[in-house]
Design an enzyme around this catalytic site. Structure first.
Site, mmCIF file in Angstrom:
data_model
loop_
_atom_site.group_PDB
_atom_site.id
_atom_site.type_symbol
_atom_site.label_atom_id
_atom_site.label_comp_id
_atom_site.label_asym_id
_atom_site.label_seq_id
_atom_site.Cartn_x
_atom_site.Cartn_y
_atom_site.Cartn_z
ATOM 1 N N HIS B 6 56.126 -31.238 1.215
ATOM 2 C CA HIS B 6 55.175 -31.512 1.181
ATOM 3 C C HIS B 6 54.230 -31.031 0.171
ATOM 4 O O HIS B 6 54.570 -29.896 -0.928
ATOM 5 C CB HIS B 6 53.447 -30.730 2.020
ATOM 6 C CG HIS B 6 52.036 -30.519 1.630
ATOM 7 N ND1 HIS B 6 51.216 -30.382 2.400
ATOM 8 C CD2 HIS B 6 52.452 -31.626 0.499
ATOM 9 C CE1 HIS B 6 50.237 -30.188 1.509
ATOM 10 N NE2 HIS B 6 50.781 -31.286 1.313
ATOM 11 N N SER B 72 44.587 -35.622 -4.163
ATOM 12 C CA SER B 72 43.245 -36.119 -5.051
ATOM 13 C C SER B 72 43.121 -36.886 -5.756
ATOM 14 O O SER B 72 41.645 -37.161 -5.467
ATOM 15 C CB SER B 72 43.100 -34.741 -5.656
ATOM 16 O OG SER B 72 43.632 -34.489 -6.632
ATOM 17 N N HIS B 176 46.189 -36.317 5.848
ATOM 18 C CA HIS B 176 45.258 -35.778 4.738
ATOM 19 C C HIS B 176 44.906 -36.272 3.637
ATOM 20 O O HIS B 176 44.715 -37.087 3.151
ATOM 21 C CB HIS B 176 47.360 -35.801 3.411
ATOM 22 C CG HIS B 176 46.996 -34.427 2.083
ATOM 23 N ND1 HIS B 176 46.307 -34.234 1.432
ATOM 24 C CD2 HIS B 176 47.777 -33.814 2.145
ATOM 25 C CE1 HIS B 176 46.201 -33.074 0.723
ATOM 26 N NE2 HIS B 176 47.048 -32.164 0.921
ATOM 27 N N TYR B 192 39.809 -30.414 1.700
ATOM 28 C CA TYR B 192 42.056 -30.846 2.422
ATOM 29 C C TYR B 192 41.542 -30.186 4.377
ATOM 30 O O TYR B 192 42.231 -30.124 4.762
ATOM 31 C CB TYR B 192 42.557 -29.896 1.993
ATOM 32 C CG TYR B 192 42.731 -30.524 0.368
ATOM 33 C CD1 TYR B 192 41.927 -31.651 0.003
ATOM 34 C CD2 TYR B 192 44.607 -29.673 -0.559
ATOM 35 C CE1 TYR B 192 42.663 -32.438 -0.957
ATOM 36 C CE2 TYR B 192 44.632 -30.558 -0.673
ATOM 37 C CZ TYR B 192 43.719 -32.195 -1.799
ATOM 38 O OH TYR B 192 44.326 -33.113 -2.827
ATOM 39 N N HIS B 221 48.786 -27.615 5.087
ATOM 40 C CA HIS B 221 47.786 -26.599 4.535
ATOM 41 C C HIS B 221 47.553 -25.260 5.731
ATOM 42 O O HIS B 221 46.671 -24.898 6.754
ATOM 43 C CB HIS B 221 47.027 -26.940 4.100
ATOM 44 C CG HIS B 221 46.181 -28.090 3.637
ATOM 45 N ND1 HIS B 221 45.786 -29.441 3.499
ATOM 46 C CD2 HIS B 221 46.774 -28.036 2.200
ATOM 47 C CE1 HIS B 221 45.816 -30.017 2.923
ATOM 48 N NE2 HIS B 221 46.483 -29.074 2.109
ATOM 49 N N GLU B 282 53.384 -27.360 -0.758
ATOM 50 C CA GLU B 282 52.133 -27.909 -1.472
ATOM 51 C C GLU B 282 52.052 -27.752 -3.125
ATOM 52 O O GLU B 282 51.173 -27.494 -4.313
ATOM 53 C CB GLU B 282 50.799 -27.350 -1.398
ATOM 54 C CG GLU B 282 49.977 -28.405 -1.361
ATOM 55 C CD GLU B 282 48.661 -27.683 -1.244
ATOM 56 O OE1 GLU B 282 48.482 -26.721 -0.238
ATOM 57 O OE2 GLU B 282 47.052 -28.256 -1.453
#
Lengths: 345, 345
Positions: B6, B72, B176, B192, B221, B282
């Site tokens: 990720h 985003s 996502h 998220y 997450h 992430e």
């Protein structure tokens, strides 16, 4: 003394739901509306209706439940402002009757007549009325739309009249959504948990407790996702140049223990300071069945806490009683009046 | 081999954001729209732009990142379908160039040209195009509205064309969301995490994997709030007369390790079976700063896993490599083609 700070009246007599159905039917056909808000429920029926809760208190060894109307039943997104006001008043009156009839077992928390798009000034009179009746707190819905989140964030001045009243009355708010009318959000499995997570993040973004240093929020369901992602929230806050969360929010924000397995309770109590964790089960709530692996009810959260090794007697006392007295000062005052002064630590 | 599943391209050259600004300016004033989708970014600029990621791979001892466009930045709720399609194509092309230039460090995952209210059939051609270029998966946004959740839940047949294509192409989807245009939801701190929690609960409600037994979803997450509330989800599922989650969902649903503190990683790996946890950080993502308590980056999730006591070598291998090869079969095939066959367990 063991205080469960999060119980909902989910075992109402059928007359209550019948009234609600008539109310909502009356929106479509005025002829169907209820002609009286007198439900005709006797004291005996009320006492009978809370026997399941009383049995669970006895079985699990808890003493007192902070009791509020069915959360998913608040239905702030349903009907008109007048309908919501009547329903709120009636729901709170029922809680008041329970707490008057069983004063050793229940203490009252109220719902508010919130309406999406209508500034929450309309809640103030009901707040005063409830506190005069002995209520010790309120459930405050951050999303009166029921899953579309169309009102301002809780750090917006939109909400300030409610906060001023909470401070004036010296009562906390539990941040608690109602049911979801958005098919994306299962009520107890998504909307509740998301509501908790969302508001905590809003509190990081704002600086609400600078304006209201005495305001207290309880974030239920173990704080949503927050303790599990505590590193993420600390990091996001630090990147926003906020102080550490422990200094910034934890004088005003508290989490309950409605987390339905031991590893979750272990995480909660290891990450969140003992002063900020309040015992709760959400009875009779989201999950009523037993865990086939343990043979015990998922929502018997006291069992998980009892299994924690290395928890000091002081911490246990805070979680089970001391913090509740601190966060709900009117509860503490009521208990003291009865001669239940609580322990000094 | 350590595979981080990720990572997002959050260090784009300025030309990319300038193009996006022109696109959006062009919605208001056609004269401002970009005249070409050729960004004029050289290979050297691309290589320079991913040096921060390469440094973190070296510093932390990871090998390969599954890399997708800035989450985003997908912005499915922004602009028109045509604008979104062009932006998606361009964003995916940039990922393809990175993975072609640095094939030992990055493997591509794509974004999709989703639009709120438009059935996702419009994504199929881009999915085929990307897989032909070597992509191994896609980010699928459960809320193209950007925080108002106006499309159907992911168990709805609305989404089936995408699932059919994912199965046909033998690639997984990471669930996502993109940025939030709802002021209630902070993107990385609420939207998220809520997206993750919401979709897992939808999967409990439906029976999607009966229709798509080979479909694979990664919930990032750390699974949102799910592992922390695993008891709640098990209980809700059992009350819905579903089988145990481990049998019902965990053949198809996987969680990453983007949880930024040790207690969270301890909970994740103790509650979720080792076959369902995939290493991820992430990068460069939600939290870039260091934890002042430890002196290490919050998002250095490998450190937390390395600190876990009693983790078997087999489990470590699954989390760091084996599960990624299983969930992303096209990645496994690419690695094998390079002579990196992986370990047999």
């Amino acid at each position: 003394m063991i205080i469960d700070i999060h119980g909902h009246y989910t075992t109402e007599p059928p007359a209550m739901q019948q009234f609600r159905d008539k109310q909502l039917a009356g929106l479509a056909d005025r002829a169907r509306r209820p002609l009286s808000s007198d439900l005709g429920i006797s004291d005996e029926e009320i006492i009978a209706s809370v026997q399941p809760q009383l049995k669970l208190q006895r079985d699990r060894g808890t003493d007192l439940t902070i009791f509020s109307p069915r959360a998913s039943g608040m239905g702030h997104h349903v009907g008109t402002e007048a309908v919501g006001k009547e329903w709120t008043r009636l729901s709170n009156d029922m809680i008041h009757r329970i707490c008057t009839l069983q004063p050793d077992n229940f203490v009252a928390v109220g719902q508010l007549p919130q309406v999406p798009g209508i500034p929450p000034q309309n809640c103030l009179a009901e707040m005063e009325r409830c506190v005069e009746m002995g209520f010790v707190g309120f459930n405050l819905n951050p999303d009166p739309s029921g899953g579309y989140w169309t009102d301002p964030p809780m750090i917006d001045k939109y909400w300030y009249p409610v906060y001023e009243k909470l401070c004036e009355l010296n009562v906390p708010a539990m941040i608690h959504v109602t049911g979801s009318c958005n098919p994306n959000f299962h009520a107890t499995g998504a909307h509740y948990i998301n509501g908790d997570t969302t508001v905590f993040m809003q509190l990081i973004q704002g600086n609400l407790f600078k304006d209201f240093p005495d305001l207290k929020f309880v974030i239920p369901h173990g704080g949503g996702a927050v303790p599990y992602h505590w590193g993420r929230y600390r990091g996001i806050a630090l990147e926003m140049k906020r102080p550490e969360l422990a200094q910034y929010l934890l004088k005003n924000v508290f989490f309950d223990t409605c987390v339905y397995h031991l590893p979750g309770i272990e995480l909660l109590t290891s990450v969140i300071p003992a002063d900020n964790v309040l015992f709760a089960s959400e009875l009779l709530g989201a999950v009523k069945c037993k865990d086939p692996d343990t043979g015990h009810h998922f929502d018997d959260t006291k069992r998980y806490i009892d299994q924690l090794k290395n928890m000091s007697e002081e911490t246990r006392h805070k979680i089970f009683e001391g913090n509740a007295r601190k966060v709900y000062p009117r509860l503490d005052a009521q208990l003291r009046k009865k001669g239940l002064a609580g322990r000094a630590f």
